[in-house]
Design a protein around this motif. Sequence first.
Motif, PDB file in Angstrom:
ATOM      1  N   ASN A  46       0.815  -1.291  -0.063  1.00  0.00           N
ATOM      2  CA  ASN A  46      -0.238  -0.089  -0.063  1.00  0.00           C
ATOM      3  C   ASN A  46       0.954   1.172  -0.062  1.00  0.00           C
ATOM      4  OD1 ASN A  46      -1.690   2.122   0.453  1.00  0.00           O
ATOM      5  ND2 ASN A  46      -3.144   0.861   1.775  1.00  0.00           N
ATOM      6  N   ASP A  71      -1.059   4.343  -0.646  1.00  0.00           N
ATOM      7  CA  ASP A  71      -1.965   5.245  -0.870  1.00  0.00           C
ATOM      8  C   ASP A  71      -1.709   6.670  -0.112  1.00  0.00           C
ATOM      9  OD1 ASP A  71      -3.440   3.458  -2.339  1.00  0.00           O
ATOM     10  OD2 ASP A  71      -4.788   2.876  -0.539  1.00  0.00           O
ATOM     11  N   PHE A  72      -0.830   6.570   1.131  1.00  0.00           N
ATOM     12  CA  PHE A  72      -0.768   7.590   1.638  1.00  0.00           C
ATOM     13  C   PHE A  72       0.903   8.194   1.485  1.00  0.00           C
ATOM     14  CE2 PHE A  72      -3.758   4.766   3.721  1.00  0.00           C
ATOM     15  CZ  PHE A  72      -4.764   5.532   3.684  1.00  0.00           C
ATOM     16  N   LEU A  87      -0.800   2.046  12.120  1.00  0.00           N
ATOM     17  CA  LEU A  87      -1.763   1.494  11.075  1.00  0.00           C
ATOM     18  C   LEU A  87      -2.879   2.005  11.027  1.00  0.00           C
ATOM     19  CD1 LEU A  87      -0.960  -2.402  11.022  1.00  0.00           C
ATOM     20  CD2 LEU A  87      -0.234  -0.847   9.401  1.00  0.00           C
ATOM     21  N   ASN A 119      -3.333   5.430   9.575  1.00  0.00           N
ATOM     22  CA  ASN A 119      -2.511   5.505   8.160  1.00  0.00           C
ATOM     23  C   ASN A 119      -1.526   6.371   8.137  1.00  0.00           C
ATOM     24  OD1 ASN A 119      -4.635   3.760   6.975  1.00  0.00           O
ATOM     25  ND2 ASN A 119      -5.890   5.431   6.892  1.00  0.00           N
ATOM     26  N   TYR A 163      -9.324  -3.946  -0.158  1.00  0.00           N
ATOM     27  CA  TYR A 163      -9.050  -3.945   1.146  1.00  0.00           C
ATOM     28  C   TYR A 163     -10.403  -4.246   1.963  1.00  0.00           C
ATOM     29  CZ  TYR A 163      -4.490  -1.776  -0.250  1.00  0.00           C
ATOM     30  OH  TYR A 163      -3.583  -1.551  -0.558  1.00  0.00           O
ATOM     31  N   GLN A 195      -9.953  -5.472   5.356  1.00  0.00           N
ATOM     32  CA  GLN A 195      -8.907  -5.054   6.108  1.00  0.00           C
ATOM     33  C   GLN A 195      -9.211  -4.912   7.605  1.00  0.00           C
ATOM     34  OE1 GLN A 195      -5.835  -3.724   4.744  1.00  0.00           O
ATOM     35  NE2 GLN A 195      -5.160  -4.089   6.822  1.00  0.00           N
TER      36      GLN A 195
END
Length: 223
Positions: free
Chosen positions: A27, A29-30, A55, A58, A109, A112
């Motif tokens: 990942n 995404d951030f 986590l 994020n 996800y 998740q």
Amino acid sequence: MQINERIFKSDIEKIKNILNKIDLLRNSDFYKKRISNSYRVDGTKEFNKIFQSILENNDFHFLLKDQSIIQIEKSDNTLRYTFWGSPFMFLSYEDYLFDKGLSFSDVGYSYQEEYNQKLYESDLIKFPVYISYDYSEDTYKEFCHGTSHIHIGLYSDMRISSCMELTPLSFLMIILKNFYYNVWKEIVEKPKISREFESVKANCPDLPNSLFSARDKKELYII
């Protein structure tokens, strides 16, 4: 600081591309996000609780397939790069889906939250891997607290000085070569990727004498 915004952003993109190419990235995404908290290992909090908070918020830039985390931060005259090895002894998200007869390409996800609950309840690794790099001109103290230094392990006073300003890509090289040796051996056999790392050291600026003095050079430090 000699690593400007252009160099920094370029290296971030290179890290993302390399991790994708070697199939280690789960990942990103951030990867442009500003970390919301100052996560520090100081012996007052359990490592797994800090990791869990990262986590849940994020607060990572790159999440690897083994659940390890990379944070790459820059502000004013400060750099901080951190690698958090996962403290949980549990399946990867992809393996968890596989055991349920599912695939990431189908469900993404959507599992998740369920996975994270199982992850947090799993057994813990006794000595999780932790390494961070700090660059701060404001906290420099000759022969005592280096401008540029690396922390290894969970003891905050453990600092190994460097005579260079490390780039984000050089930090990735440290992680891959020392904690993912089997992956690194594959990289060495891939000229297009390995060439990215062959110039890493040359692209790390030397510190000026005002930030790494003649006296500092009398100690043992990394280049």
